[in-house]
Design a protein around this motif. Structure first.
Motif, PDB file in Angstrom:
ATOM      1  N   GLN A 168       1.097  -1.035  -0.368  1.00  0.00           N
ATOM      2  CA  GLN A 168       0.079   0.321  -0.568  1.00  0.00           C
ATOM      3  C   GLN A 168       0.683   1.686  -0.384  1.00  0.00           C
ATOM      4  O   GLN A 168       0.403   1.792  -0.582  1.00  0.00           O
ATOM      5  CB  GLN A 168      -0.734  -0.131   1.681  1.00  0.00           C
ATOM      6  CG  GLN A 168      -1.813  -0.895   1.177  1.00  0.00           C
ATOM      7  CD  GLN A 168      -3.185  -0.474  -0.173  1.00  0.00           C
ATOM      8  OE1 GLN A 168      -2.534  -1.045  -0.789  1.00  0.00           O
ATOM      9  NE2 GLN A 168      -3.979  -0.322   0.090  1.00  0.00           N
ATOM     10  N   PHE A 169       2.041   1.100   0.765  1.00  0.00           N
ATOM     11  CA  PHE A 169       3.095   2.200   0.512  1.00  0.00           C
ATOM     12  C   PHE A 169       4.639   2.594   0.297  1.00  0.00           C
ATOM     13  O   PHE A 169       4.706   3.068   1.147  1.00  0.00           O
ATOM     14  CB  PHE A 169       3.085   2.995   2.237  1.00  0.00           C
ATOM     15  CG  PHE A 169       1.100   2.639   2.692  1.00  0.00           C
ATOM     16  CD1 PHE A 169      -0.159   3.779   2.356  1.00  0.00           C
ATOM     17  CD2 PHE A 169       0.988   1.989   3.864  1.00  0.00           C
ATOM     18  CE1 PHE A 169      -1.086   3.859   2.983  1.00  0.00           C
ATOM     19  CE2 PHE A 169      -0.291   2.076   4.630  1.00  0.00           C
ATOM     20  CZ  PHE A 169      -1.501   3.457   4.047  1.00  0.00           C
ATOM     21  N   GLY A 170       4.426   1.089  -0.550  1.00  0.00           N
ATOM     22  CA  GLY A 170       5.842   0.751  -0.604  1.00  0.00           C
ATOM     23  C   GLY A 170       6.951   0.986   0.917  1.00  0.00           C
ATOM     24  O   GLY A 170       7.751   1.283   0.159  1.00  0.00           O
ATOM     25  N   ILE A 171       6.523   1.034   1.579  1.00  0.00           N
ATOM     26  CA  ILE A 171       7.401   1.172   3.351  1.00  0.00           C
ATOM     27  C   ILE A 171       8.146  -0.621   2.977  1.00  0.00           C
ATOM     28  O   ILE A 171       7.464  -1.295   2.891  1.00  0.00           O
ATOM     29  CB  ILE A 171       6.233   1.454   4.187  1.00  0.00           C
ATOM     30  CG1 ILE A 171       6.499   3.112   3.931  1.00  0.00           C
ATOM     31  CG2 ILE A 171       7.544   0.817   5.713  1.00  0.00           C
ATOM     32  CD1 ILE A 171       5.121   2.882   5.675  1.00  0.00           C
ATOM     33  N   ARG A 172       9.804  -0.452   2.761  1.00  0.00           N
ATOM     34  CA  ARG A 172      10.089  -1.353   3.140  1.00  0.00           C
ATOM     35  C   ARG A 172      10.588  -1.995   4.923  1.00  0.00           C
ATOM     36  O   ARG A 172      10.796  -1.437   5.621  1.00  0.00           O
ATOM     37  CB  ARG A 172      11.043  -1.353   2.742  1.00  0.00           C
ATOM     38  CG  ARG A 172      11.996  -1.001   1.455  1.00  0.00           C
ATOM     39  CD  ARG A 172      12.736  -0.975   0.980  1.00  0.00           C
ATOM     40  NE  ARG A 172      12.694   0.078  -0.141  1.00  0.00           N
ATOM     41  CZ  ARG A 172      13.917   0.487  -1.003  1.00  0.00           C
ATOM     42  NH1 ARG A 172      14.761  -1.141  -1.001  1.00  0.00           N
ATOM     43  NH2 ARG A 172      13.847  -0.273  -2.331  1.00  0.00           N
ATOM     44  N   ALA A 173       9.615  -2.796   5.303  1.00  0.00           N
ATOM     45  CA  ALA A 173       9.603  -3.129   6.615  1.00  0.00           C
ATOM     46  C   ALA A 173      10.328  -4.728   6.893  1.00  0.00           C
ATOM     47  O   ALA A 173       9.502  -5.718   6.531  1.00  0.00           O
ATOM     48  CB  ALA A 173       7.807  -3.216   6.823  1.00  0.00           C
ATOM     49  N   ALA A 174      11.811  -4.598   7.595  1.00  0.00           N
ATOM     50  CA  ALA A 174      11.947  -5.748   7.470  1.00  0.00           C
ATOM     51  C   ALA A 174      10.681  -5.876   9.135  1.00  0.00           C
ATOM     52  O   ALA A 174      10.016  -5.906   9.613  1.00  0.00           O
ATOM     53  CB  ALA A 174      13.166  -6.034   8.700  1.00  0.00           C
ATOM     54  N   ASN A 175      10.914  -7.735   9.226  1.00  0.00           N
ATOM     55  CA  ASN A 175       9.725  -8.607  10.752  1.00  0.00           C
ATOM     56  C   ASN A 175      10.932  -9.388  11.566  1.00  0.00           C
ATOM     57  O   ASN A 175      11.667  -9.991  10.784  1.00  0.00           O
ATOM     58  CB  ASN A 175       8.759  -8.118  10.665  1.00  0.00           C
ATOM     59  CG  ASN A 175       8.378 -10.023   9.900  1.00  0.00           C
ATOM     60  OD1 ASN A 175       8.645 -10.915  10.797  1.00  0.00           O
ATOM     61  ND2 ASN A 175       8.453 -10.111   8.225  1.00  0.00           N
TER      62      ASN A 175
END
Lengths: 277, 277
Positions: A168-175
């Protein structure tokens, strides 16, 4: 008594459906069957749809609600000829906006607007692959490229949230999952070494232990993993770590993935690389 | 000349932003800076936001556009006091809908509506994990549980589409890459054995070879994998297989992931297990 609502579009139907569901959600005590009809882009499809509208009218005994974002005049005229109750998004709002902006909209000149591919496409895809490659602590050497690193116990919502942020936002999220491997001698959870230098990128998710136990039970019934004791302990230690290390966190128990994601963005001030269309 | 548009909500902001972007996309020649302000749920936040609105007004030299879905009266009043040009979604449409449905909406009684978690949550999460577990042909033994199996060459959009289908619609989408491993003696692509019995679940994605080469170049520059000859050949063989085996397919070149997904659903008549809120 059931009413039928049709969300009609010559495109994806996302706008008509999003607005329609949001409006109709305000009528909690009315039983409404919702039907999305995207890509109504020809007079043939419009004519067939009018038949479906009239048939719903006959079945329900009440006229259907019609919420649409059709641009083409011929298609609109056919839909308008149905017996439905119309909520016309574009004609309601575009006229005053045209006056305010002192220009014609492509709607008023009858031009269909495709959302299409664009130059943010690569960014979006890259973010999805970043989330996949950096899911569940699988790798930690790309954390310098992460916009955010979601941390929390197993099954608190990290993976779907990181994928939603990417799409949705092109945010690079690792977890990264916090587990018993990260307990110190005294039995309290310590900050994993691979996260220590990225503390400013961390965002914590927590969850009600009973809800967590229910989710884990679906996955691995009758295990220690899903027992309420185990869940209680993990959640308690995780929240203690968040507080000790000043990691901002939210409780995902009552929230959808949309809410978790947008709240996280609102709290951290994280910039989107991409905006939903 | 730039105008600023504020999408304001006491919730996620998804409805205000979706409608706002859709309306403003009709004004292609106007330079509009779009700002989403979710979770404006207190008079303090509203007052701070009005300051931001006035500051944008002063900077732009034109009053900002305000598109909102605020429910609380006190918060609404403060926003209404700003100098912005207001597009009020709820008050515009809920009044006529209340009359049509002959009931009061929760909006008119001032109740905020949270999208929250609900019983479809598990289904949605399960679909995301299904997409992950069955990504890129990694496993094929769960294809009996798939709602759809996306097939196509590497990097034509299968993975992001399968994740979008899971997150937005709760659809269980596996995906399988067609590669040279599946060429027969004559050099033409054959239907992989693991897919043969699920032909009715297959949906093909294809892409313009030049676009494919550009996407692959980002990932693996100067490789045979990204060469235009290789891309041309793979796409040609894949489309020939789709036609020969009567696999429905779409060309993703000009389409966003939203469009690929919603077109696929429209073409196949695949049922959603979940609806976006």
């Amino acid at each position: 008594m059931t009413r039928t609502a049709f969300f009609i579009s010559d495109g994806t139907g996302i706008t008509a459906e999003t607005l329609g569901r949001s409006l109709l959600a305000q009528f909690e005590n009315t039983d409404i069957r919702m039907v999305t009809k995207p890509y109504i882009d020809s007079t043939e499809k419009a004519t067939a749809l009018v038949k479906a509208i009239e048939s719903a009218h006959a079945n329900d005994g009440e006229r259907p609600i019609i919420i649409d974002t059709i641009v083409d005049d011929d298609v609109r005229d056919i839909i308008s000829g149905s017996s439905g109750f119309k909520v016309d998004i574009f004609s309601t709002f575009l006229k005053p906006l045209e006056e305010e902006l002192d220009t014609h909209s492509s709607y008023s000149v009858g031009k269909t607007h495709s959302i299409g591919q664009d130059d943010v496409y690569m960014n979006r895809i890259d973010s999805v692959h970043f989330a996949l490659d950096n899911d569940d602590g699988a790798r930690t050497h790309q954390y310098d490229k992460a916009d955010v690193i979601l941390v929390g116990v197993s099954r608190c919502g990290k993976t779907p949230t990181s994928l939603y942020l990417a799409l949705q936002f092109g945010i690079r999220a690792a977890n990264y999952p916090l587990t018993e491997d990260d307990l110190d001698e005294s039995g309290s959870l310590k900050m994993p070494a691979s996260l220590a230098q990225y503390r400013h990128k961390l965002f914590g998710l927590t969850i009600d232990p009973r809800r967590l136990a229910a989710i884990r039970t679906e996955r691995r019934p009758n295990s220690r993993y899903c027992s309420i004791d185990q869940c209680l302990q993990e959640v308690e230690q995780t929240e203690a770590l968040f507080r000790r290390s000043k990691v901002p966190f939210i409780d995902t128990t009552r929230f959808s993935i949309e809410e978790i994601s947008t709240r996280m963005i609102a709290e951290t001030g994280l910039a989107r690389r991409f905006s939903p269309r």
